[in-house]
Scaffold this motif. Structure first.
Motif, PDB file in Angstrom:
ATOM      1  N   GLU A 135       0.877  -1.126  -0.088  1.00 46.09           N
ATOM      2  CA  GLU A 135       0.042   0.023   0.054  1.00 46.09           C
ATOM      3  C   GLU A 135       0.848   1.343   0.166  1.00 46.09           C
ATOM      4  OE1 GLU A 135      -0.953   0.988   4.495  1.00 46.09           O
ATOM      5  OE2 GLU A 135      -1.895  -0.839   3.903  1.00 46.09           O
ATOM      6  N   GLU A 136       0.365   2.246  -0.555  1.00 48.39           N
ATOM      7  CA  GLU A 136       1.114   3.435  -0.484  1.00 48.39           C
ATOM      8  C   GLU A 136       0.963   4.134   0.763  1.00 48.39           C
ATOM      9  OE1 GLU A 136       2.594   5.211  -3.064  1.00 48.39           O
ATOM     10  OE2 GLU A 136       2.337   3.932  -4.464  1.00 48.39           O
ATOM     11  N   VAL A 137       2.104   4.451   1.313  1.00 42.58           N
ATOM     12  CA  VAL A 137       1.911   4.984   2.676  1.00 42.58           C
ATOM     13  C   VAL A 137       1.689   6.636   2.512  1.00 42.58           C
ATOM     14  CG1 VAL A 137       3.411   5.800   4.788  1.00 42.58           C
ATOM     15  CG2 VAL A 137       3.692   3.547   3.642  1.00 42.58           C
ATOM     16  N   LEU A 138       2.239   7.252   1.246  1.00 45.97           N
ATOM     17  CA  LEU A 138       1.827   8.376   1.029  1.00 45.97           C
ATOM     18  C   LEU A 138       1.818   8.619  -0.396  1.00 45.97           C
ATOM     19  CD1 LEU A 138       1.324  11.219   2.217  1.00 45.97           C
ATOM     20  CD2 LEU A 138       4.024  11.863   2.241  1.00 45.97           C
ATOM     21  N   PRO A 148       2.720   9.754  -3.963  1.00 40.79           N
ATOM     22  CA  PRO A 148       4.037  10.589  -4.357  1.00 40.79           C
ATOM     23  C   PRO A 148       3.523  11.724  -5.309  1.00 40.79           C
ATOM     24  CG  PRO A 148       3.942   8.357  -5.548  1.00 40.79           C
ATOM     25  CD  PRO A 148       2.588   8.437  -4.630  1.00 40.79           C
ATOM     26  N   GLY A 149       2.306  11.969  -5.619  1.00 39.95           N
ATOM     27  CA  GLY A 149       1.935  12.695  -6.936  1.00 39.95           C
ATOM     28  C   GLY A 149       1.885  14.033  -6.510  1.00 39.95           C
ATOM     29  N   GLY A 150       2.185  14.744  -5.371  1.00 41.03           N
ATOM     30  CA  GLY A 150       2.230  16.207  -5.058  1.00 41.03           C
ATOM     31  C   GLY A 150       3.334  16.580  -4.155  1.00 41.03           C
ATOM     32  N   GLN A 151       3.323  17.834  -3.955  1.00 41.83           N
ATOM     33  CA  GLN A 151       4.208  18.181  -2.771  1.00 41.83           C
ATOM     34  C   GLN A 151       3.875  17.756  -1.495  1.00 41.83           C
ATOM     35  OE1 GLN A 151       7.014  19.999  -3.303  1.00 41.83           O
ATOM     36  NE2 GLN A 151       6.822  20.161  -5.459  1.00 41.83           N
ATOM     37  N   VAL A 152       4.864  17.405  -0.588  1.00 42.19           N
ATOM     38  CA  VAL A 152       4.404  16.758   0.867  1.00 42.19           C
ATOM     39  C   VAL A 152       4.512  18.058   1.671  1.00 42.19           C
ATOM     40  CG1 VAL A 152       5.550  15.319   2.643  1.00 42.19           C
ATOM     41  CG2 VAL A 152       5.783  14.622   0.101  1.00 42.19           C
ATOM     42  N   ARG A 153       3.554  18.203   2.389  1.00 42.00           N
ATOM     43  CA  ARG A 153       3.209  19.060   3.378  1.00 42.00           C
ATOM     44  C   ARG A 153       3.381  18.655   4.695  1.00 42.00           C
ATOM     45  NH1 ARG A 153       4.453  23.067   0.204  1.00 42.00           N
ATOM     46  NH2 ARG A 153       2.691  23.651  -1.314  1.00 42.00           N
ATOM     47  N   LEU A 154       3.833  19.336   5.741  1.00 39.69           N
ATOM     48  CA  LEU A 154       3.919  19.166   7.096  1.00 39.69           C
ATOM     49  C   LEU A 154       3.012  20.080   7.885  1.00 39.69           C
ATOM     50  CD1 LEU A 154       5.265  16.763   8.988  1.00 39.69           C
ATOM     51  CD2 LEU A 154       7.094  18.467   9.287  1.00 39.69           C
ATOM     52  N   ILE A 155       1.907  19.769   8.723  1.00 41.66           N
ATOM     53  CA  ILE A 155       1.326  20.788   9.328  1.00 41.66           C
ATOM     54  C   ILE A 155       1.114  20.162  10.917  1.00 41.66           C
ATOM     55  CG2 ILE A 155       0.049  21.741   7.258  1.00 41.66           C
ATOM     56  CD1 ILE A 155      -2.407  19.997   8.224  1.00 41.66           C
ATOM     57  N   ARG A 156       0.944  20.892  11.648  1.00 42.68           N
ATOM     58  CA  ARG A 156       0.797  20.851  12.906  1.00 42.68           C
ATOM     59  C   ARG A 156      -0.657  21.612  13.213  1.00 42.68           C
ATOM     60  NH1 ARG A 156       5.524  20.216  16.666  1.00 42.68           N
ATOM     61  NH2 ARG A 156       4.287  21.600  18.419  1.00 42.68           N
ATOM     62  N   VAL A 157      -1.641  20.708  14.006  1.00 38.15           N
ATOM     63  CA  VAL A 157      -2.949  21.168  14.055  1.00 38.15           C
ATOM     64  C   VAL A 157      -3.330  20.855  15.500  1.00 38.15           C
ATOM     65  CG1 VAL A 157      -3.746  21.168  11.723  1.00 38.15           C
ATOM     66  CG2 VAL A 157      -4.044  19.118  13.090  1.00 38.15           C
ATOM     67  N   PRO A 158      -4.367  21.622  15.949  1.00 37.80           N
ATOM     68  CA  PRO A 158      -4.825  21.029  17.503  1.00 37.80           C
ATOM     69  C   PRO A 158      -5.750  19.973  17.198  1.00 37.80           C
ATOM     70  CG  PRO A 158      -6.064  23.093  16.429  1.00 37.80           C
ATOM     71  CD  PRO A 158      -4.702  22.803  15.715  1.00 37.80           C
ATOM     72  N   ILE A 161      -8.958  11.057   9.951  1.00 39.11           N
ATOM     73  CA  ILE A 161      -7.857  11.693   9.339  1.00 39.11           C
ATOM     74  C   ILE A 161      -7.262  11.125   8.199  1.00 39.11           C
ATOM     75  CG2 ILE A 161      -5.579  12.739   9.822  1.00 39.11           C
ATOM     76  CD1 ILE A 161      -6.329  13.010  12.760  1.00 39.11           C
ATOM     77  N   ALA A 162      -7.229   9.766   8.251  1.00 38.41           N
ATOM     78  CA  ALA A 162      -6.567   9.094   7.211  1.00 38.41           C
ATOM     79  C   ALA A 162      -7.658   9.231   6.097  1.00 38.41           C
ATOM     80  CB  ALA A 162      -6.423   7.586   7.724  1.00 38.41           C
ATOM     81  N   ASP A 163      -8.764   9.226   6.129  1.00 36.99           N
ATOM     82  CA  ASP A 163      -9.753   9.536   4.957  1.00 36.99           C
ATOM     83  C   ASP A 163      -9.317  10.820   4.138  1.00 36.99           C
ATOM     84  OD1 ASP A 163     -11.104   7.164   6.129  1.00 36.99           O
ATOM     85  OD2 ASP A 163     -12.565   8.451   7.139  1.00 36.99           O
ATOM     86  N   THR A 164      -8.661  11.711   4.866  1.00 35.01           N
ATOM     87  CA  THR A 164      -8.317  12.811   4.136  1.00 35.01           C
ATOM     88  C   THR A 164      -7.152  12.620   3.138  1.00 35.01           C
ATOM     89  OG1 THR A 164      -7.016  13.819   5.503  1.00 35.01           O
ATOM     90  CG2 THR A 164      -9.298  14.506   5.517  1.00 35.01           C
ATOM     91  N   GLY A 165      -6.248  11.558   3.501  1.00 31.84           N
ATOM     92  CA  GLY A 165      -4.986  11.210   2.772  1.00 31.84           C
ATOM     93  C   GLY A 165      -3.903  11.769   3.423  1.00 31.84           C
ATOM     94  N   GLU A 174      -3.154  18.459  -1.729  1.00 22.66           N
ATOM     95  CA  GLU A 174      -4.495  18.110  -1.931  1.00 22.66           C
ATOM     96  C   GLU A 174      -5.083  17.597  -0.676  1.00 22.66           C
ATOM     97  OE1 GLU A 174      -5.852  16.043  -5.320  1.00 22.66           O
ATOM     98  OE2 GLU A 174      -4.682  16.895  -6.656  1.00 22.66           O
ATOM     99  N   SER A 175      -4.366  16.710  -0.148  1.00 19.63           N
ATOM    100  CA  SER A 175      -4.867  15.943   1.183  1.00 19.63           C
ATOM    101  C   SER A 175      -4.679  17.040   2.177  1.00 19.63           C
ATOM    102  CB  SER A 175      -4.127  14.634   1.444  1.00 19.63           C
ATOM    103  OG  SER A 175      -2.884  14.689   1.640  1.00 19.63           O
ATOM    104  N   VAL A 176      -3.774  17.634   2.465  1.00 22.97           N
ATOM    105  CA  VAL A 176      -3.739  18.871   3.436  1.00 22.97           C
ATOM    106  C   VAL A 176      -4.938  19.678   3.422  1.00 22.97           C
ATOM    107  CG1 VAL A 176      -2.425  20.848   4.282  1.00 22.97           C
ATOM    108  CG2 VAL A 176      -1.553  18.489   4.130  1.00 22.97           C
ATOM    109  N   GLN A 177      -5.058  20.247   2.108  1.00 20.01           N
ATOM    110  CA  GLN A 177      -6.492  21.341   2.036  1.00 20.01           C
ATOM    111  C   GLN A 177      -7.830  20.610   2.263  1.00 20.01           C
ATOM    112  OE1 GLN A 177      -6.028  24.510   1.442  1.00 20.01           O
ATOM    113  NE2 GLN A 177      -3.691  23.895   1.414  1.00 20.01           N
ATOM    114  N   GLN A 178      -7.692  19.195   1.912  1.00 19.79           N
ATOM    115  CA  GLN A 178      -8.943  18.639   2.210  1.00 19.79           C
ATOM    116  C   GLN A 178      -9.146  18.477   3.705  1.00 19.79           C
ATOM    117  OE1 GLN A 178      -9.379  14.473   0.473  1.00 19.79           O
ATOM    118  NE2 GLN A 178     -11.424  14.163   1.215  1.00 19.79           N
ATOM    119  N   PHE A 179      -8.068  18.189   4.444  1.00 17.44           N
ATOM    120  CA  PHE A 179      -8.128  18.169   5.881  1.00 17.44           C
ATOM    121  C   PHE A 179      -8.539  19.354   6.546  1.00 17.44           C
ATOM    122  CE2 PHE A 179      -6.308  18.981   9.884  1.00 17.44           C
ATOM    123  CZ  PHE A 179      -6.655  17.732  10.544  1.00 17.44           C
TER     124      PHE A 179
END
Length: 153
Positions: free
Chosen positions: A65-68, A70-80, A94-98, A133-138
């Motif tokens: 399975e794909e862990v992440l 690879p099709g876009g820029q990787v983003r790292l965010i910190r959220v409450p 959370i995983a449903d957003t990618g 995309e997944s960060v924006q979706q989240f």
């Protein structure tokens, strides 16, 4: 892109590049996972950790399975973790957003590993990784604002 054999040289290069042009996007490759946070502090927008990439590749090969994606820029965010109070990381959606939770910081400021069965109190701060995309979706789904030290674009 900064990819030098020595992490210290790469971090210094990131600082110098940031000082020379504050509008530049900086990607740094590090060989020591512990240097990731230092690279972000040095001004890197993206950090490519050789051990983490290798681990993703092994997980993909072993688990199929794909862990992440690879099709876009990787983003790292910190959220409450407020929206997830009372649920576990596994049940949070959370995983449903990618996105994937890669670290949990408790109310005392201690960073702990990710236990999918751990119930969140809402006082924690989560570090997530995902594509643009997944960060924006989240962010849209959970209507949260990333912490100031997040690397989003």
């Amino acid at each position: 892109m900064i990819g030098l054999p020595d992490d210290s040289d790469a971090l210094l290069s990131a600082v110098l590049a940031q000082e020379m042009n504050t509008d530049i996007e900086i990607l740094v490759r590090v060989t020591d996972t512990d240097a990731t946070r230092k690279a972000l502090s040095a001004g890197a927008d993206y950090v490519l950790s050789v051990p983490r990439v290798s681990a993703r590749m092994v997980a993909q090969a072993l688990r199929g399975e794909e862990v992440l994606e690879p099709g876009g820029q990787v983003r790292l965010i910190r959220v409450p973790a407020t929206p997830f109070a009372g649920s576990t990381i596994a049940d949070s959606g959370i995983a449903d957003t990618g996105c994937r939770v890669v670290a949990v910081e408790n109310a005392a400021g201690e960073t702990t590993g990710v236990d999918p069965g751990r119930e969140l109190s809402g006082a924690e701060e989560l570090t997530l990784v995902g594509t643009d995309e997944s960060v924006q979706q989240f962010l849209k789904r959970y209507d949260v604002t990333p912490a100031e030290n997040s690397r989003t674009g």
